[in-house]
Motif scaffolding. Structure first.
Motif, PDB file in Angstrom:
ATOM      1  N   LYS A   1      -6.736  36.492  20.885  1.00 18.77           N
ATOM      2  CA  LYS A   1      -7.028  35.466  19.884  1.00 18.77           C
ATOM      3  C   LYS A   1      -8.250  35.854  19.081  1.00 18.77           C
ATOM      4  O   LYS A   1      -8.199  35.969  17.666  1.00 18.77           O
ATOM      5  CB  LYS A   1      -7.463  33.973  20.588  1.00 18.77           C
ATOM      6  N   TYR A   2      -9.421  36.300  19.583  1.00 17.95           N
ATOM      7  CA  TYR A   2     -10.703  36.961  19.002  1.00 17.95           C
ATOM      8  C   TYR A   2     -10.331  38.110  18.305  1.00 17.95           C
ATOM      9  O   TYR A   2     -10.909  38.366  17.025  1.00 17.95           O
ATOM     10  CB  TYR A   2     -11.726  36.934  19.976  1.00 17.95           C
ATOM     11  N   LEU A   3      -9.633  39.046  18.932  1.00 17.92           N
ATOM     12  CA  LEU A   3      -9.255  40.291  18.074  1.00 17.92           C
ATOM     13  C   LEU A   3      -8.489  39.925  16.701  1.00 17.92           C
ATOM     14  O   LEU A   3      -8.724  40.677  15.631  1.00 17.92           O
ATOM     15  CB  LEU A   3      -8.177  41.244  18.879  1.00 17.92           C
ATOM     16  N   ALA A   4      -7.277  38.758  16.708  1.00 21.01           N
ATOM     17  CA  ALA A   4      -6.724  38.394  15.374  1.00 21.01           C
ATOM     18  C   ALA A   4      -7.894  37.914  14.502  1.00 21.01           C
ATOM     19  O   ALA A   4      -7.692  38.115  13.418  1.00 21.01           O
ATOM     20  CB  ALA A   4      -5.949  37.631  16.008  1.00 21.01           C
ATOM     21  N   GLU A   5      -8.789  37.299  15.027  1.00 25.30           N
ATOM     22  CA  GLU A   5      -9.832  36.634  14.017  1.00 25.30           C
ATOM     23  C   GLU A   5     -10.808  37.412  13.496  1.00 25.30           C
ATOM     24  O   GLU A   5     -11.502  37.222  12.392  1.00 25.30           O
ATOM     25  CB  GLU A   5     -10.382  35.382  14.707  1.00 25.30           C
ATOM     26  N   TYR A   6     -11.201  38.436  14.366  1.00 24.09           N
ATOM     27  CA  TYR A   6     -12.290  39.388  13.803  1.00 24.09           C
ATOM     28  C   TYR A   6     -11.650  40.859  13.718  1.00 24.09           C
ATOM     29  O   TYR A   6     -11.684  41.644  14.773  1.00 24.09           O
ATOM     30  CB  TYR A   6     -13.292  39.364  15.132  1.00 24.09           C
ATOM     31  N   PRO A   7     -10.939  40.981  12.585  1.00 18.30           N
ATOM     32  CA  PRO A   7     -10.364  42.298  12.280  1.00 18.30           C
ATOM     33  C   PRO A   7     -11.423  43.548  12.484  1.00 18.30           C
ATOM     34  O   PRO A   7     -11.086  44.773  13.073  1.00 18.30           O
ATOM     35  CB  PRO A   7     -10.322  42.351  10.758  1.00 18.30           C
TER      36      PRO A   7
ATOM     37  N   HIS B   1     -23.666  29.592  28.983  1.00 19.65           N
ATOM     38  CA  HIS B   1     -23.067  30.356  28.315  1.00 19.65           C
ATOM     39  C   HIS B   1     -23.340  30.376  26.662  1.00 19.65           C
ATOM     40  O   HIS B   1     -23.053  31.213  26.000  1.00 19.65           O
ATOM     41  CB  HIS B   1     -21.627  30.500  28.399  1.00 19.65           C
ATOM     42  N   LYS B   2     -23.572  28.896  26.497  1.00 19.12           N
ATOM     43  CA  LYS B   2     -23.642  28.656  24.915  1.00 19.12           C
ATOM     44  C   LYS B   2     -25.428  28.314  24.665  1.00 19.12           C
ATOM     45  O   LYS B   2     -25.546  27.672  23.739  1.00 19.12           O
ATOM     46  CB  LYS B   2     -22.693  27.776  24.295  1.00 19.12           C
ATOM     47  N   ASN B   3     -26.111  28.355  25.734  1.00 18.95           N
ATOM     48  CA  ASN B   3     -27.390  28.211  25.668  1.00 18.95           C
ATOM     49  C   ASN B   3     -28.092  29.193  24.547  1.00 18.95           C
ATOM     50  O   ASN B   3     -28.400  30.408  24.890  1.00 18.95           O
ATOM     51  CB  ASN B   3     -28.144  28.179  26.636  1.00 18.95           C
ATOM     52  N   PRO B   4     -28.531  28.937  23.349  1.00 16.81           N
ATOM     53  CA  PRO B   4     -29.443  29.591  22.549  1.00 16.81           C
ATOM     54  C   PRO B   4     -30.563  30.288  23.068  1.00 16.81           C
ATOM     55  O   PRO B   4     -31.035  31.405  22.554  1.00 16.81           O
ATOM     56  CB  PRO B   4     -29.814  28.664  21.346  1.00 16.81           C
ATOM     57  N   GLU B   5     -31.131  29.725  24.083  1.00 11.57           N
ATOM     58  CA  GLU B   5     -32.333  30.457  24.863  1.00 11.57           C
ATOM     59  C   GLU B   5     -31.820  31.859  25.333  1.00 11.57           C
ATOM     60  O   GLU B   5     -32.687  32.780  25.457  1.00 11.57           O
ATOM     61  CB  GLU B   5     -32.880  29.409  25.882  1.00 11.57           C
ATOM     62  N   TYR B   6     -30.635  31.829  25.858  1.00  9.43           N
ATOM     63  CA  TYR B   6     -29.934  32.994  26.692  1.00  9.43           C
ATOM     64  C   TYR B   6     -29.436  33.867  25.736  1.00  9.43           C
ATOM     65  O   TYR B   6     -29.387  35.148  25.880  1.00  9.43           O
ATOM     66  CB  TYR B   6     -29.344  32.525  27.673  1.00  9.43           C
ATOM     67  N   PHE B   7     -28.517  33.300  24.651  1.00  9.05           N
ATOM     68  CA  PHE B   7     -27.492  33.853  23.830  1.00  9.05           C
ATOM     69  C   PHE B   7     -27.958  33.356  22.604  1.00  9.05           C
ATOM     70  O   PHE B   7     -27.426  32.268  22.021  1.00  9.05           O
ATOM     71  CB  PHE B   7     -26.278  33.564  24.295  1.00  9.05           C
TER      72      PHE B   7
ATOM     73  N   GLU C   1     -22.536  30.527  18.907  1.00 10.44           N
ATOM     74  CA  GLU C   1     -21.248  30.293  18.770  1.00 10.44           C
ATOM     75  C   GLU C   1     -20.615  31.733  18.023  1.00 10.44           C
ATOM     76  O   GLU C   1     -19.318  31.760  17.748  1.00 10.44           O
ATOM     77  CB  GLU C   1     -21.085  29.027  17.524  1.00 10.44           C
ATOM     78  N   LYS C   2     -21.223  32.557  17.574  1.00 13.88           N
ATOM     79  CA  LYS C   2     -21.104  33.853  17.359  1.00 13.88           C
ATOM     80  C   LYS C   2     -20.407  34.921  18.112  1.00 13.88           C
ATOM     81  O   LYS C   2     -20.815  34.929  18.998  1.00 13.88           O
ATOM     82  CB  LYS C   2     -22.301  34.625  16.378  1.00 13.88           C
TER      83      LYS C   2
ATOM     84  N   PRO D   1     -19.657  41.108  20.671  1.00 17.30           N
ATOM     85  CA  PRO D   1     -19.664  41.985  21.669  1.00 17.30           C
ATOM     86  C   PRO D   1     -20.909  42.857  21.948  1.00 17.30           C
ATOM     87  O   PRO D   1     -20.954  43.146  23.254  1.00 17.30           O
ATOM     88  CB  PRO D   1     -18.550  42.974  21.517  1.00 17.30           C
ATOM     89  N   LEU D   2     -21.484  43.044  21.164  1.00 18.28           N
ATOM     90  CA  LEU D   2     -22.972  44.052  21.227  1.00 18.28           C
ATOM     91  C   LEU D   2     -23.966  43.184  21.742  1.00 18.28           C
ATOM     92  O   LEU D   2     -24.874  43.853  22.442  1.00 18.28           O
ATOM     93  CB  LEU D   2     -23.359  44.359  20.030  1.00 18.28           C
ATOM     94  N   ARG D   3     -23.765  41.773  22.290  1.00 18.09           N
ATOM     95  CA  ARG D   3     -24.613  41.248  23.366  1.00 18.09           C
ATOM     96  C   ARG D   3     -24.793  41.994  24.646  1.00 18.09           C
ATOM     97  O   ARG D   3     -25.944  41.741  25.400  1.00 18.09           O
ATOM     98  CB  ARG D   3     -24.261  39.800  23.481  1.00 18.09           C
TER      99      ARG D   3
END
Length: 481
Positions: free
Chosen positions: A303-309, A389-395, A399-400, A403-405
Motif C-alpha cells: 500500500k505504501y509503496l503504491a502511495e510513495y513512488p 509509534h506516533k508520539n512526536p516526542e519519539y518520532f 504521520e509522515k 523509512p530513513l528514521r
C-alpha cells in the motif's frame, strides 16, 4: 486536679485520638486506582477497543484515553476483566522488565478456549510448555532460519507466477494470506499438497476472524465457530504428528526437516515424554500469531509503496542490484538478505504506522504501584504500540512515511515495539523479517502496481486490513536480469 492538669490530659487525649483516626483512615482509604472507566457490564470496552460497530480503531481507543486520562496509565474493562493500560516508553520498559516479577503473560478466555484443548488446560505442566517454547526459539534463530531462505524464495516465485502474473488486477490481502499460510504449512509441518493446505486454511479462517470475540459459547456465535474450528485443526495436526513420529522411528535421515521434526528430535534428546496435544497446540498458536501479522505487514508495505513512488524506486533499485548479481537459477540466501537494508527500513516504517497487533496482555501476580497508581493483584494489563509509534516526542512528524528514521542508531529504546520486548519478545520476529523481505524482493522485481481504490477504508479485527482487500492494477517489468 487543677486546670492545667485537666488541659494537659485533654491535649494528650486529643493528639492520641487524632493519631488513631489518621491511622485508621489511612488503612481504610481505598487504593488509588488509575483513572478511566469500565464501560458496559461484562463486555466493558471490548467493542470500542476493537473498533466494532463504530468508526473507531484500537489506535483511536488508546490515543483518546491517553488524552482524556493519563499519558502513563489508564483503566478500562475488556473481556470481562478489570484492566490497566500501560502507555509510553516507560510503560513498555516497566512491563517488559518485570516479567515473572510483577506480571506474567495472559490471554483472554476466548483465546485460551480456542487455541488450547480442554485437556491441555486441565493438565497444564509449565515445564513442558517451557520445553516447547525453547524448541520454537531454537528453530526460529537466524542461523537456523538461513536454511529456509531458498525455500521461501522458491515459494514466493511460484505463488506470484501462478496467482498474480496471469492477472491485470489482484487483491493483495487475500492472495498474500494464501501465500503466508502455505509457507507456514511448509516450514512448520511440511504440508505441501495444495488441497490439504486449502482445507487447513478453510478450517483456520473462523479462528483468525473470531479469536478476540465476546466469549459466548452458544451454537451459531462466532465464539462457538472458533472453538469448533480449533478442535478440528488440533486433530489435523495430531495426525501429522503421529505420522511424523512413525517416520522418525523408521528413518531419521530422510524425514523432512521442519519445525515439527526439530521439536520432536529436541524433546527426544532430552528423553522426556511430551504430550502430542501440547505440540499441536503450540504449532497452532504460532500459525495464528504469525501468518496473519506477516500478511498484514506485506499488504501495507505494498500500500505504501503504491502511495510513495520515490520510496518504491529506492526499494526497486536495491532489489534489482541483488537480482542482477544472481545466476538465472540462483535463489536468495543470507548474504542477499543482509543487503536489503533500505527495504527493511520501509518494512519498519510500515510496522510503525500500521502495527499488525494492537498489543498483548499481562496479568498482575502481586499488588504493585506504577506511575503513582495501584495495580491490584489479578488485574490484567495491556501494552500497545499505539501509545508510542506516533508520539512526536519519539518520532518527529509522526504521520509522515519516512523509512530513513531507521537509519543509523535507529529508534529510542521501548518506543518501536511491533514485536514486543523483554524475555517475552515475539520469537517469530526473525521469521517475519525473512518472510517480508523475500516477498518484497520478488514482488518488486516483477511488478509495479497502482491502487484501484485511492482512499480505501481500513477495518480492524483488531488487526488492520483494507476493507476491500487492497485491489491493485499490476504492470509487469520488461527487463531481463
Amino acid at each position: 486536679m487543677d486546670f492545667f492538669q485537666i488541659m494537659l490530659h485533654l491535649v494528650v487525649f486529643s493528639i492520641s485520638f487524632s493519631l488513631i483516626f489518621l491511622i485508621y483512615k489511612r488503612k481504610s482509604t481505598p487504593a488509588k486506582l488509575p483513572p478511566g472507566k469500565n464501560g458496559w457490564p461484562i463486555i466493558g470496552e471490548t467493542l470500542e477497543f476493537a473498533g466494532i460497530g463504530q468508526k473507531g480503531s484500537p489506535e483511536m481507543f488508546i490515543q483518546d484515553r491517553m488524552r482524556k486520562y493519563s499519558q502513563d496509565l489508564f483503566k478500562t474493562s475488556m473481556f470481562g476483566e478489570n484492566m490497566a493500560v500501560c502507555c509510553g516508553a516507560s510503560g513498555h520498559k516497566f512491563l517488559f522488565s518485570n516479567e515473572k516479577k510483577s506480571v506474567v503473560t495472559w490471554w483472554p478466555r476466548s483465546v485460551d478456549q480456542v487455541a488450547l484443548s480442554p485437556e491441555s488446560i486441565e493438565n497444564f505442566v509449565p515445564e513442558d510448555s517451557i520445553k516447547v517454547r525453547r524448541a520454537i526459539v531454537q528453530y526460529l534463530k537466524p542461523e537456523a532460519l538461513q536454511y529456509f531462505i531458498p525455500i521461501m524464495d522458491s515459494m514466493a516465485k511460484e505463488h506470484l507466477e501462478a496467482d498474480w502474473s496471469p492477472n491485470k488486477q489482484v487483491k493483495v490481502f487475500p492472495l498474500t494470506m494464501k501465500y503466508t499460510f502455505s509457507l507456514a504449512c511448509r516450514l512448520f509441518l511440511s504440508v505441501t499438497n495444495p488441497n490439504h493446505v486449502a482445507r487447513l486454511s478453510d478450517i483456520f479462517a473462523p479462528i483468525i476472524n473470531d479469536l478476540l470475540c465476546v466469549p459466548v459459547n452458544i451454537p451459531g456465535t462466532a465464539y462457538n465457530r472458533a472453538i469448533k474450528a480449533g478442535h478440528v485443526i488440533r486433530q489435523e495436526f495430531l495426525q501429522v504428528i503421529k505420522q511424523r513420529k512413525k517416520e522418525l522411528s523408521e528413518n531419521t535421515e530422510k524425514v523432512s526437516r521442519d519445525f515439527l521434526t526439530n521439536t520432536l528430535l529436541a524433546l527426544n534428546e532430552n528423553r522426556r515424554f511430551m504430550d502430542d496435544m501440547l505440540i499441536a497446540t503450540n504449532i497452532m498458536a504460532f500459525i495464528i500469531g504469525g501468518h496473519e501479522t506477516t500478511t498484514t505487514t506485506i499488504t501495507f508495505v505494498m500500500k505504501y509503496l503504491a502511495e510513495y513512488p520515490q520510496v518504491y524506486s529506492e526499494v526497486f533499485k536495491e532489489q534489482m542490484e541483488i537480482a542482477r548479481s544472481k545466476g538465472p537459477n540462483d535463489l536468495l540466501n543470507w548474504d542477499d538478505i543482509k543487503k536489503m537494508k533500505y527495504s527493511w527500513n520501509v518494512a519498519c516504517e510500515t510496522l510503525r504506522l500500521t502495527p499488525p497487533i494492537a498489543g498483548t496482555f499481562r496479568k498482575a501476580i502481586n499488588d504493585f504501584t506504577y506511575a503513582g497508581f495501584n495495580i491490584p493483584k489479578e488485574w490484567k494489563i495491556l501494552w500497545s504500540p499505539y501509545s508510542t509509534h506516533k508520539n512526536p516526542e519519539y518520532f518527529p512528524d509522526p504521520e509522515k512515511f519516512d523509512p530513513l528514521r531507521f537509519e543509523g542508531n535507529g529508534t529510542a529504546p521501548y518506543t518501536f515495539v511491533p514485536f514486543g520486548g523483554g524475555p517475552r519478545i515475539c520469537p517469530g520476529r526473525e521469521y517475519a523479517r525473512l518472510d517480508i523481505l523475500v516477498f518484497i524482493h520478488n514482488v518488486v522485481t516483477r511488478f509495479k502496481w497502482e491502487k484501484v481504490i485511492p482512499d480505501e477504508k481500513i477495518n480492524y479485527k483488531p488487526a488492520p486490513n483494507p476493507a476491500e482487500g487492497l485491489p491493485v492494477y499490476l504492470k509487469s517489468h520488461n527487463h531481463k536480469y
